[in-house]
Design an enzyme around this catalytic site. Structure first.
Site, mmCIF file in Angstrom:
data_model
loop_
_atom_site.group_PDB
_atom_site.id
_atom_site.type_symbol
_atom_site.label_atom_id
_atom_site.label_comp_id
_atom_site.label_asym_id
_atom_site.label_seq_id
_atom_site.Cartn_x
_atom_site.Cartn_y
_atom_site.Cartn_z
ATOM 1 N N HIS A 1 19.270 -8.632 8.879
ATOM 2 C CA HIS A 1 19.813 -9.985 8.815
ATOM 3 C C HIS A 1 19.477 -10.633 7.475
ATOM 4 O O HIS A 1 18.380 -10.429 6.933
ATOM 5 C CB HIS A 1 19.269 -10.837 9.959
ATOM 6 C CG HIS A 1 19.815 -10.479 11.301
ATOM 7 N ND1 HIS A 1 20.587 -11.343 12.051
ATOM 8 C CD2 HIS A 1 19.716 -9.338 12.029
ATOM 9 C CE1 HIS A 1 20.925 -10.757 13.176
ATOM 10 N NE2 HIS A 1 20.411 -9.535 13.188
ATOM 11 N N HIS B 1 14.155 -10.100 17.199
ATOM 12 C CA HIS B 1 13.793 -10.357 15.803
ATOM 13 C C HIS B 1 12.637 -11.366 15.794
ATOM 14 O O HIS B 1 12.682 -12.398 15.129
ATOM 15 C CB HIS B 1 14.996 -10.860 15.007
ATOM 16 C CG HIS B 1 16.027 -9.799 14.790
ATOM 17 N ND1 HIS B 1 15.971 -8.912 13.730
ATOM 18 C CD2 HIS B 1 17.119 -9.460 15.504
ATOM 19 C CE1 HIS B 1 17.006 -8.082 13.808
ATOM 20 N NE2 HIS B 1 17.708 -8.391 14.879
ATOM 21 N N ASN C 1 12.790 -2.571 18.523
ATOM 22 C CA ASN C 1 13.254 -2.771 17.153
ATOM 23 C C ASN C 1 13.152 -4.235 16.742
ATOM 24 O O ASN C 1 13.564 -5.131 17.474
ATOM 25 C CB ASN C 1 14.702 -2.278 17.002
ATOM 26 C CG ASN C 1 14.825 -0.785 17.242
ATOM 27 O OD1 ASN C 1 15.485 -0.346 18.176
ATOM 28 N ND2 ASN C 1 14.183 0.007 16.415
ATOM 29 N N ARG D 1 -5.116 -5.310 21.917
ATOM 30 C CA ARG D 1 -5.538 -6.663 22.281
ATOM 31 C C ARG D 1 -4.436 -7.704 22.133
ATOM 32 O O ARG D 1 -4.647 -8.879 22.445
ATOM 33 C CB ARG D 1 -6.770 -7.060 21.450
ATOM 34 C CG ARG D 1 -8.048 -6.340 21.921
ATOM 35 C CD ARG D 1 -9.221 -6.578 21.004
ATOM 36 N NE ARG D 1 -9.003 -5.999 19.672
ATOM 37 C CZ ARG D 1 -9.140 -4.702 19.383
ATOM 38 N NH1 ARG D 1 -9.499 -3.850 20.345
ATOM 39 N NH2 ARG D 1 -8.945 -4.257 18.163
ATOM 40 N N ASP E 1 24.864 -1.920 19.735
ATOM 41 C CA ASP E 1 24.567 -2.570 18.450
ATOM 42 C C ASP E 1 25.497 -2.007 17.371
ATOM 43 O O ASP E 1 25.108 -1.807 16.217
ATOM 44 C CB ASP E 1 23.101 -2.376 18.064
ATOM 45 C CG ASP E 1 22.632 -3.349 16.992
ATOM 46 O OD1 ASP E 1 23.290 -4.391 16.803
ATOM 47 O OD2 ASP E 1 21.626 -3.066 16.318
ATOM 48 N N GLY F 1 22.183 -1.740 12.276
ATOM 49 C CA GLY F 1 22.964 -1.503 13.470
ATOM 50 C C GLY F 1 23.052 -0.013 13.768
ATOM 51 O O GLY F 1 22.314 0.801 13.209
#
Length: 394
Positions: free
Chosen positions: A145, A198, A222, A230, A277, A312
């Site tokens: 992006h 994202h 992804n 932790r 995607d 993609g």
């Protein structure tokens, strides 16, 4: 959904029918007014309008909730009715009978251009809504992006994004840690489904977002905070919270085989949904395309930008089903559920899509043992406007 099915009646006979729960057959599916009227098992009806090849399986049509492009079209470049139609046509050849064309992070005017044609696009058979992936993402997990366009939506953006609410079953992917909880409430109140993606969120932040109504995770593993000892991150939260659906790209590139199997063991077929995607090269023989000023290249089924970042996937839904069987070691039944019934449930459409049973939409796919699609029907209408170009008429 808005687009109407066929007013004609027809009967499809198949030696194998996956009804959304079990593999059965032989059987005959009678369709009227775009919906399943009846299904009978035993000998396939001799006078059926359409007789599928003996090795074909008839199943609920695939639903893909993340489709950036196809047929040479990137939605961001052509946020028009014609552009959407090209994308739908390309993916229908891979068995997709319902999808959410996906707009990745872009300028406000691009979101507004798409918003202006949403109503018209919902009349295109196969369009169930839209997916806005961004712009409220975390720059540290931006993937491909454009960083310059990642932002917290202002009032102009919010007005455009909220206009997708109530238009089909549309969704937004955002990073919950990057927006106020009140914005999540506002978007859900407008009728949108929200997925986390994202994102560099902690598991606690994801839990809080889910409490506010976030119900999905975009392309699990992804572009998100990973599972650590932790700090479970978004991956850990997704695997551990049964309230969340998770999309996953099953191309053998985005997620390792072991990761795919872990995801399936944790989420199961009723919460893990196959997505493509897909980018513009799907359904073409091209090897390159431009994405917001960057050249994306296809090599060995991998799409990458100039710096090697994945951009993609080069994938169709029938390929995702095939890969799920091969890579996850699951049954075909499980893979088909992840491609139809589960995404329908995420979209709140489980009473209309994902099963072959009376009253459900006649959105169907037929494919052979080589995972080649031999026919699709949307609302009872085949891919040529008749039964199907590859079906055998009785």
């Amino acid at each position: 959904m808005p687009h109407a099915g066929s007013s004609a009646s027809l009967t499809i006979a198949a030696q194998q029918v996956f009804d959304g729960t079990d593999m059965r057959g032989p059987g005959s599916v009678r369709i009227s007014q775009g919906r399943i009227e009846s299904i009978t098992f035993g000998e396939a009806e001799a006078r059926a309008s359409i007789r599928l090849p003996a090795d074909a399986i008839l199943a609920p049509g695939f639903i893909d909730i993340q489709v950036n492009g196809g047929g040479g079209v990137l939605l961001n470049d052509q946020p028009t009715e014609a552009g959407v139609r090209r994308i739908i046509e390309a993916h229908r050849k891979g068995g997709t009978t319902g999808c959410l064309p996906t707009l990745i992070t872009d300028r406000s005017e691009v979101i507004e251009r798409l918003a202006a044609v949403v109503h018209a696009c919902l009349n295109i058979p196969g369009v169930l809504g839209f997916h806005l992936e961004g712009p409220a993402l975390n720059r540290s997990r931006k993937g491909i992006h454009p960083e310059a366009e990642i932002r917290v939506p202002d009032q102009r953006d919010l007005a455009a994004i909220k206009s997708f609410g109530g238009r089909g079953r549309s969704m937004v992917t955002l990073a919950p840690e990057c927006v106020p909880a009140s914005m999540i409430d506002e978007l859900i109140g407008a009728g949108l489904r929200i997925a986390a993606g994202h994102s560099d969120a902690t598991a606690a932040e994801i839990g809080q977002a889910v409490d506010h109504g976030v119900s999905g995770v975009t392309h699990l593993f992804n572009a998100m905070s990973q599972l650590n000892a932790r700090e479970p991150g978004l991956v850990g939260a997704a695997l551990g919270d049964d309230r969340l659906f998770a999309g996953i790209i099953c191309d053998g590139i985005h997620v390792d085989r072991t990761g795919l199997r872990v995801a399936f063991r944790c989420k199961g077929r009723d919460r893990l949904t196959l997505v493509t995607d897909a980018m513009p090269l799907a359904g073409t023989n091209d090897r390159q395309f431009m994405l917001q000023g960057r050249q994306i290249t296809l090599h060995e089924n991998r799409l990458t930008g100039p710096d090697g970042t994945l951009a993609g996937a080069h994938l169709t839904m029938i390929e995702a089903v095939r890969n799920a069987v091969a890579l996850l070691g699951i049954s075909l039944v499980d893979a088909l559920i992840m491609a139809s019934r589960t995404p329908a449930a995420f979209l709140g459409l489980e009473s209309e899509f994902g099963r072959i049973t009376p009253g459900y939409r006649a959105d169907l796919v037929a494919f052979n043992p080589n995972f080649e699609v031999v026919g699709t029907w949307i609302g009872g209408v085949g891919s040529t406007g008749e039964a199907s170009e590859a079906s055998h008429r009785g």
